[in-house]
Write a protein that holds these residues in place. Sequence first.
Motif, PDB file in Angstrom:
ATOM      1  N   ILE A   1      15.427  54.369  55.399  1.00 19.38           N
ATOM      2  CA  ILE A   1      16.444  54.060  54.391  1.00 19.38           C
ATOM      3  C   ILE A   1      15.690  53.764  53.097  1.00 19.38           C
ATOM      4  N   ALA A   2      15.891  54.585  52.087  1.00 21.69           N
ATOM      5  CA  ALA A   2      15.200  54.418  50.801  1.00 21.69           C
ATOM      6  C   ALA A   2      16.225  54.031  49.742  1.00 21.69           C
TER       7      ALA A   2
ATOM      8  N   ASN B   1      23.968  41.851  47.889  1.00 25.37           N
ATOM      9  CA  ASN B   1      23.238  42.460  49.002  1.00 25.37           C
ATOM     10  C   ASN B   1      24.150  43.404  49.759  1.00 25.37           C
ATOM     11  N   GLU B   2      23.596  44.541  50.163  1.00 24.84           N
ATOM     12  CA  GLU B   2      24.359  45.544  50.898  1.00 24.84           C
ATOM     13  C   GLU B   2      23.675  45.788  52.239  1.00 24.84           C
ATOM     14  N   THR B   3      24.432  46.264  53.208  1.00 27.72           N
ATOM     15  CA  THR B   3      23.866  46.515  54.540  1.00 27.72           C
ATOM     16  C   THR B   3      24.086  47.949  54.962  1.00 27.72           C
TER      17      THR B   3
ATOM     18  N   VAL C   1      20.067  46.830  58.592  1.00 31.28           N
ATOM     19  CA  VAL C   1      19.095  46.446  57.567  1.00 31.28           C
ATOM     20  C   VAL C   1      19.873  45.997  56.338  1.00 31.28           C
ATOM     21  N   THR C   2      19.260  45.101  55.561  1.00 28.61           N
ATOM     22  CA  THR C   2      19.885  44.588  54.341  1.00 28.61           C
ATOM     23  C   THR C   2      19.126  45.113  53.133  1.00 28.61           C
ATOM     24  N   ILE C   3      19.850  45.651  52.167  1.00 26.63           N
ATOM     25  CA  ILE C   3      19.265  46.101  50.907  1.00 26.63           C
ATOM     26  C   ILE C   3      19.465  44.965  49.905  1.00 26.63           C
ATOM     27  N   VAL C   4      18.369  44.380  49.453  1.00 24.56           N
ATOM     28  CA  VAL C   4      18.413  43.260  48.515  1.00 24.56           C
ATOM     29  C   VAL C   4      18.218  43.805  47.105  1.00 24.56           C
TER      30      VAL C   4
END
Length: 191
Positions: A14-15, A25-27, A47-50
Amino acid sequence: MVIQAGAESAPIVIAPIDDALYDPNETVTVVIVANPAYMPTMSSATVTIVDNDPAPVISVSVSDATASENGNASGEFTFARTGPTGLPLVVSYGMSGSASNGSDYSDLGLSAEIPGGSSSITKRLAPINDAVYDPAETATVTIAEMSHYLISTMRSATIVIEDDDQLVSVVATDASAHEAGVDTATFTFSR
């Protein structure tokens, strides 16, 4: 997804895409769907995108804290943001005070949208003129907590609405009169 023969695992990368806009924050969640060829031991992973961009900080203020029913003065709430301004931003708020939204002043709704490219927006409070005397009333905006912005210490602002209806009273200042005409009675009207 295929795990190659002889391999014990296979990655999914996941990039995240870096932009200049604040996002909470998105997941991302991957779920393994059951299949007769295998038995999942863990059926999902997340996974969490901060975000690396600062959250906008919202404040509310008044440019004129007094409004009047006679139409000579309206009040204005200004919603301002610091931080990114590239996209529109909806600010939610609550109304309180002794004046009623929609009956003592024109309905202000419960949100304001700061346009993209702008750092503020103003909402005008227009008192509704009625024929009923009211003492001065207040209309207070308080910014609501939301995940897409932070709130500054200037989280609420108040406008005072002054009434244009006047109280009139009458008093018998000389409450006794005589028929013979030598003594008259007097009423005094005051406002």
